[in-house]
Enzyme design. Sequence first.
Site, PDB file in Angstrom:
ATOM      1  N   LYS A   1       0.836  -1.202   0.000  1.00 57.78           N
ATOM      2  CA  LYS A   1       0.000   0.000   0.000  1.00 57.78           C
ATOM      3  C   LYS A   1       0.871   1.251   0.000  1.00 57.78           C
ATOM      4  CE  LYS A   1      -1.856  -1.587   3.746  1.00 57.78           C
ATOM      5  NZ  LYS A   1      -2.650  -1.829   4.957  1.00 57.78           N
TER       6      LYS A   1
ATOM      7  N   THR B   1      -7.780   9.462   8.795  1.00 59.63           N
ATOM      8  CA  THR B   1      -7.471   8.196   8.116  1.00 59.63           C
ATOM      9  C   THR B   1      -7.301   7.027   9.093  1.00 59.63           C
ATOM     10  OG1 THR B   1      -5.136   8.782   8.229  1.00 59.63           O
ATOM     11  CG2 THR B   1      -6.291   9.343   6.194  1.00 59.63           C
TER      12      THR B   1
ATOM     13  N   GLY C   1      -7.560   3.822  10.789  1.00 56.35           N
ATOM     14  CA  GLY C   1      -8.219   2.570  10.444  1.00 56.35           C
ATOM     15  C   GLY C   1      -8.317   2.267   8.953  1.00 56.35           C
TER      16      GLY C   1
ATOM     17  N   GLY D   1      -6.069   1.012   6.949  1.00 50.63           N
ATOM     18  CA  GLY D   1      -5.468  -0.291   6.642  1.00 50.63           C
ATOM     19  C   GLY D   1      -6.387  -1.431   7.023  1.00 50.63           C
ATOM     20  N   CYS D   2      -6.995  -1.309   8.198  1.00 49.15           N
ATOM     21  CA  CYS D   2      -7.940  -2.335   8.661  1.00 49.15           C
ATOM     22  C   CYS D   2      -9.125  -2.411   7.699  1.00 49.15           C
ATOM     23  CB  CYS D   2      -8.464  -1.997  10.051  1.00 49.15           C
ATOM     24  SG  CYS D   2      -7.173  -1.846  11.293  1.00 49.15           S
TER      25      CYS D   2
HETATM   26  O1  PXL Z   1      -4.212  -0.014  11.903  1.00 51.81           O
HETATM   27  C1  PXL Z   1      -3.622  -1.005  12.624  1.00 51.81           C
HETATM   28  C2  PXL Z   1      -4.370  -1.404  13.846  1.00 51.81           C
HETATM   29  C3  PXL Z   1      -4.809  -2.681  13.962  1.00 51.81           C
HETATM   30  N1  PXL Z   1      -5.463  -3.145  15.038  1.00 51.81           N
HETATM   31  C4  PXL Z   1      -5.712  -2.347  16.080  1.00 51.81           C
HETATM   32  C5  PXL Z   1      -5.314  -1.037  16.026  1.00 51.81           C
HETATM   33  C6  PXL Z   1      -4.625  -0.541  14.886  1.00 51.81           C
HETATM   34  C7  PXL Z   1      -4.214   0.845  14.829  1.00 51.81           C
HETATM   35  O2  PXL Z   1      -4.482   1.657  15.643  1.00 51.81           O
HETATM   36  O3  PXL Z   1      -5.588  -0.270  17.061  1.00 51.81           O
HETATM   37  C8  PXL Z   1      -6.424  -2.881  17.267  1.00 51.81           C
END
Ligand code: PXL
Length: 264
Positions: free
Chosen positions: A176, A207, A209, A211-212
Amino acid sequence: MNDMKTCLTIAGSDSSGGAGIQADLKTMTVNGVYAMSVITALTAQNTQGVTGIVDVTPEFIRDQMDAVFTDIYPDAIKIGMVSSPEIVEAIARSLEKYDAKNIVLDPVMVATSGAKLLKEEAMDSLINRLIPLADVITPNIPEGEILSGMEIKNEDEMLKAAEVIGEKYACAVLLKGGHSINDANDLLYKDGKFKWYRTERINNPNTHGTGCTLSSAIAANLAKGNDLDEAIANAKDYLTGALRAGLDLGKGSGPLMHNYKILK
Ligand code: PXL
């Protein structure tokens, strides 16, 4: 009977609702699949940072996996925060036991705010136990630099690093570009071939989250029967919409507006 597809997220909880399990469940739901969760860790977190982390025990992760897989078998899976080698091992064993399919692995290492979400000693397990089970991994630039062992400062270096990662770990990799190179251009390296996914740059500082959200949207689309190429393209469209809707909550880099489709 209905033909609702099912999707599982295996990840950490973000109390602020912007990343982790909460982002995944919202994303999967809005993308039209039934969403389930196996929680690996609790974080005390808001848009300004992470103030605490409690890991779930490997035994209880196994119990959650058994509960899900013996009842509602997931059509696709997203894996996010997995902080310790024991947690990685518990997840890998369960995925093998139930012959899990359509696995998207987001190799989460550090939160946007700088908090370490993967312990250093868990890196080898992530590489040796989870990457081989994944259909695609979705590193950002800093994670791509660690996995490839090279600096990534431009699109040429993205091409090189994606190939290094794909060949070194024998996996499909979606690198990414959002961190530092450009804002919306991601690169897939799979079976010796490259494909760029270029999307519009949305000027939104909120922004938290993303990536999640991208990895769980890919998983939701795989659950619905998309091939990997369609799943990525559709997930990027979803992310663009959620960013463009421009939610502005919290004092730091805030969350995305997942319900933009419902509110339209
Ligand atoms: O974005 C990665 C990520 C994954 N999982 C949890 C997070 C984060 C970023 O803050 O808190 C639980």
